[in-house]
Scaffold this motif. Structure first.
Motif, PDB file in Angstrom:
ATOM      1  N   ILE A 140       0.861  -1.181   0.000  1.00 54.52           N
ATOM      2  CA  ILE A 140       0.000   0.000   0.000  1.00 54.52           C
ATOM      3  C   ILE A 140       0.902   1.237   0.000  1.00 54.52           C
ATOM      4  O   ILE A 140       1.804   1.351   0.828  1.00 54.52           O
ATOM      5  CB  ILE A 140      -0.926   0.011   1.228  1.00 54.52           C
ATOM      6  N   VAL A 141       0.668   2.129  -0.965  1.00 51.00           N
ATOM      7  CA  VAL A 141       1.503   3.320  -1.127  1.00 51.00           C
ATOM      8  C   VAL A 141       0.716   4.546  -0.683  1.00 51.00           C
ATOM      9  O   VAL A 141      -0.369   4.815  -1.203  1.00 51.00           O
ATOM     10  CB  VAL A 141       1.954   3.484  -2.588  1.00 51.00           C
ATOM     11  N   GLU A 142       1.269   5.286   0.273  1.00 53.55           N
ATOM     12  CA  GLU A 142       0.619   6.500   0.778  1.00 53.55           C
ATOM     13  C   GLU A 142       1.550   7.685   0.618  1.00 53.55           C
ATOM     14  O   GLU A 142       2.744   7.592   0.915  1.00 53.55           O
ATOM     15  CB  GLU A 142       0.268   6.333   2.256  1.00 53.55           C
ATOM     16  N   ASP A 143       0.999   8.805   0.177  1.00 54.65           N
ATOM     17  CA  ASP A 143       1.794  10.017   0.048  1.00 54.65           C
ATOM     18  C   ASP A 143       2.024  10.656   1.414  1.00 54.65           C
ATOM     19  O   ASP A 143       1.112  10.745   2.241  1.00 54.65           O
ATOM     20  CB  ASP A 143       1.078  11.014  -0.861  1.00 54.65           C
ATOM     21  N   ILE A 144       3.260  11.126   1.657  1.00 47.84           N
ATOM     22  CA  ILE A 144       3.565  11.810   2.923  1.00 47.84           C
ATOM     23  C   ILE A 144       4.289  13.130   2.655  1.00 47.84           C
ATOM     24  O   ILE A 144       5.117  13.565   3.447  1.00 47.84           O
ATOM     25  CB  ILE A 144       4.386  10.920   3.878  1.00 47.84           C
ATOM     26  N   ASN A 163       8.460  19.906  -8.541  1.00 53.29           N
ATOM     27  CA  ASN A 163       9.873  19.538  -8.698  1.00 53.29           C
ATOM     28  C   ASN A 163      10.088  18.022  -8.725  1.00 53.29           C
ATOM     29  O   ASN A 163      11.218  17.550  -8.691  1.00 53.29           O
ATOM     30  CB  ASN A 163      10.733  20.174  -7.608  1.00 53.29           C
ATOM     31  N   LEU A 164       8.968  17.285  -8.771  1.00 58.50           N
ATOM     32  CA  LEU A 164       9.000  15.815  -8.867  1.00 58.50           C
ATOM     33  C   LEU A 164       9.816  15.183  -7.736  1.00 58.50           C
ATOM     34  O   LEU A 164      10.595  14.245  -7.940  1.00 58.50           O
ATOM     35  CB  LEU A 164       9.543  15.372 -10.233  1.00 58.50           C
ATOM     36  N   ASP A 165       9.618  15.722  -6.543  1.00 55.88           N
ATOM     37  CA  ASP A 165      10.235  15.180  -5.329  1.00 55.88           C
ATOM     38  C   ASP A 165       9.181  14.317  -4.631  1.00 55.88           C
ATOM     39  O   ASP A 165       8.166  14.829  -4.154  1.00 55.88           O
ATOM     40  CB  ASP A 165      10.692  16.325  -4.432  1.00 55.88           C
ATOM     41  N   ILE A 166       9.427  13.009  -4.569  1.00 56.41           N
ATOM     42  CA  ILE A 166       8.415  12.048  -4.125  1.00 56.41           C
ATOM     43  C   ILE A 166       8.737  11.562  -2.717  1.00 56.41           C
ATOM     44  O   ILE A 166       9.872  11.166  -2.427  1.00 56.41           O
ATOM     45  CB  ILE A 166       8.341  10.841  -5.087  1.00 56.41           C
ATOM     46  N   LYS A 167       7.718  11.570  -1.848  1.00 60.75           N
ATOM     47  CA  LYS A 167       7.865  11.044  -0.490  1.00 60.75           C
ATOM     48  C   LYS A 167       6.666  10.149  -0.192  1.00 60.75           C
ATOM     49  O   LYS A 167       5.528  10.622  -0.125  1.00 60.75           O
ATOM     50  CB  LYS A 167       7.945  12.191   0.523  1.00 60.75           C
ATOM     51  N   PHE A 172       7.894   1.107   5.405  1.00 59.23           N
ATOM     52  CA  PHE A 172       9.069   1.750   4.816  1.00 59.23           C
ATOM     53  C   PHE A 172       8.753   3.216   4.529  1.00 59.23           C
ATOM     54  O   PHE A 172       7.599   3.578   4.301  1.00 59.23           O
ATOM     55  CB  PHE A 172       9.450   1.098   3.477  1.00 59.23           C
ATOM     56  N   THR A 173       9.774   4.054   4.502  1.00 61.15           N
ATOM     57  CA  THR A 173       9.653   5.383   3.927  1.00 61.15           C
ATOM     58  C   THR A 173      10.520   5.419   2.668  1.00 61.15           C
ATOM     59  O   THR A 173      11.651   4.912   2.661  1.00 61.15           O
ATOM     60  CB  THR A 173      10.088   6.487   4.898  1.00 61.15           C
ATOM     61  N   LEU A 174       9.951   6.003   1.622  1.00 56.64           N
ATOM     62  CA  LEU A 174      10.620   6.050   0.320  1.00 56.64           C
ATOM     63  C   LEU A 174      10.665   7.495  -0.159  1.00 56.64           C
ATOM     64  O   LEU A 174       9.630   8.150  -0.281  1.00 56.64           O
ATOM     65  CB  LEU A 174       9.844   5.189  -0.689  1.00 56.64           C
ATOM     66  N   ASN A 175      11.866   7.987  -0.405  1.00 57.59           N
ATOM     67  CA  ASN A 175      12.065   9.319  -0.979  1.00 57.59           C
ATOM     68  C   ASN A 175      12.815   9.165  -2.296  1.00 57.59           C
ATOM     69  O   ASN A 175      13.856   8.503  -2.340  1.00 57.59           O
ATOM     70  CB  ASN A 175      12.880  10.222  -0.038  1.00 57.59           C
ATOM     71  N   TYR A 176      12.291   9.756  -3.356  1.00 57.87           N
ATOM     72  CA  TYR A 176      13.054   9.773  -4.600  1.00 57.87           C
ATOM     73  C   TYR A 176      12.694  10.996  -5.429  1.00 57.87           C
ATOM     74  O   TYR A 176      11.641  11.603  -5.264  1.00 57.87           O
ATOM     75  CB  TYR A 176      12.894   8.481  -5.396  1.00 57.87           C
ATOM     76  N   LYS A 177      13.616  11.351  -6.294  1.00 57.79           N
ATOM     77  CA  LYS A 177      13.455  12.538  -7.135  1.00 57.79           C
ATOM     78  C   LYS A 177      13.600  12.123  -8.594  1.00 57.79           C
ATOM     79  O   LYS A 177      14.469  11.314  -8.931  1.00 57.79           O
ATOM     80  CB  LYS A 177      14.487  13.606  -6.779  1.00 57.79           C
ATOM     81  N   MET A 178      12.741  12.691  -9.442  1.00 52.26           N
ATOM     82  CA  MET A 178      12.750  12.364 -10.861  1.00 52.26           C
ATOM     83  C   MET A 178      13.155  13.572 -11.698  1.00 52.26           C
ATOM     84  O   MET A 178      12.975  14.716 -11.294  1.00 52.26           O
ATOM     85  CB  MET A 178      11.364  11.869 -11.296  1.00 52.26           C
ATOM     86  N   LYS A 179      13.686  13.302 -12.876  1.00 53.14           N
ATOM     87  CA  LYS A 179      14.067  14.335 -13.825  1.00 53.14           C
ATOM     88  C   LYS A 179      13.538  13.942 -15.194  1.00 53.14           C
ATOM     89  O   LYS A 179      13.746  12.813 -15.655  1.00 53.14           O
ATOM     90  CB  LYS A 179      15.594  14.482 -13.869  1.00 53.14           C
TER      91      LYS A 179
END
Length: 259
Positions: free
Chosen positions: A109-113, A119-123, A163-170
């Motif tokens: 299950i994926v939840e936005d935090i 800026n496509l910064d995903i948490k 888990f916590t997942l942080n990633y940035k896209m370009k």
């Protein structure tokens, strides 16, 4: 891929599907289960999280046309090597896990935090009912008061992992398509409700000693997990980064979001 951090090192080889036919470079037809969202929409994070969750579920058997990535659930890992701890730590082991299967990714299950579409910064926060790791192990070292020098089959169950997942896209333009490449990604395995270990052939097959060892290990899963948490986080980060890199380089960005 090998990572060395502090008192632990990791090598992970992910088992990719090998084929003699040419692999498609782009998914030309947008899947019906994906809904593109506006990057400027205040609900961008929530909607992008829903899209990612649907990808993990709908593509559990593999992404159509993407030959560099096999099934996601079970996920096949050819080999993972861990070196953890020093001689004075409660855990000091070298472990080689081969022909592993990881089950449970399609139920995540994926939840936005706090993602930012501009800026496509995903948490994200990731949770699952359970993860199961099965494979062939070879281990040498110490866990708690137990001296380990054995090999055989291993079965590990992680109940309600978070888990916590942080990633940035370009964004990257290629021909008629635009893709969202991963610039960076960081994953932390936060917690579990419980962990159960099963390692076959401990102590040269002495069943009584083996049962006693498992009782001790499973009763003390919390300190064991806390000591292994950095190496487990890094291992899953490597695996998830490989998966997302391949998906995002194959699936056009406008299937997920738009300006």
């Amino acid at each position: 891929m090998k990572i060395i951090v502090g008192l632990f090192s990791i090598t992970v080889l992910i088992w990719n599907l090998v084929t003699l036919t040419a692999a498609a470079k782009v998914l030309t037809e947008k899947p019906a289960f994906l809904t593109a969202c506006k990057r400027s929409d205040p609900a961008f994070g929530k909607r992008f999280a829903t899209n990612l969750q649907k990808c993990l579920h709908e593509w559990k058997s593999g992404v159509p046309g993407l030959k560099t990535l096999g099934s996601l659930d079970p996920l096949h890992i050819k080999r993972a090597k861990f070196s953890q701890g020093g001689k004075n730590d409660i855990i000091s082991i070298d472990m080689d896990l081969a022909n592993a299967e990881v089950m449970g990714l399609s139920d995540v299950i994926v939840e936005d935090i706090g993602s930012n579409g501009n800026n496509l910064d995903i948490k994200f926060k990731l949770t699952a009912p359970n993860f199961k790791w099965n494979g062939d192990y070879a281990m040498k070292g110490n866990i708690l008061s137990l001296a380990m020098n054995s090999k055989g089959k291993t079965f590990m169950t992680f109940e309600k992992p978070t888990f916590t997942l942080n990633y940035k896209m370009k964004l990257r333009k290629e021909g008629d398509y635009e893709f969202a490449d991963l610039e960076k990604l960081h994953l932390v395995w936060e917690d579990n409700a419980n962990v159960q270990f099963r390692l076959e052939n401990l102590f040269n097959g002495d069943k009584a000693l083996e049962d006693s060892a498992h009782t001790l290990l499973n009763a003390n899963w919390r300190p064991i997990f806390e000591n292994l948490r950095p190496v487990l986080s890094q291992t899953n980060e490597i695996v998830l980064k490989d998966i997302l890199n391949k998906i995002m380089a194959y699936v056009p960005a406008n299937y997920f979001f738009e300006e």
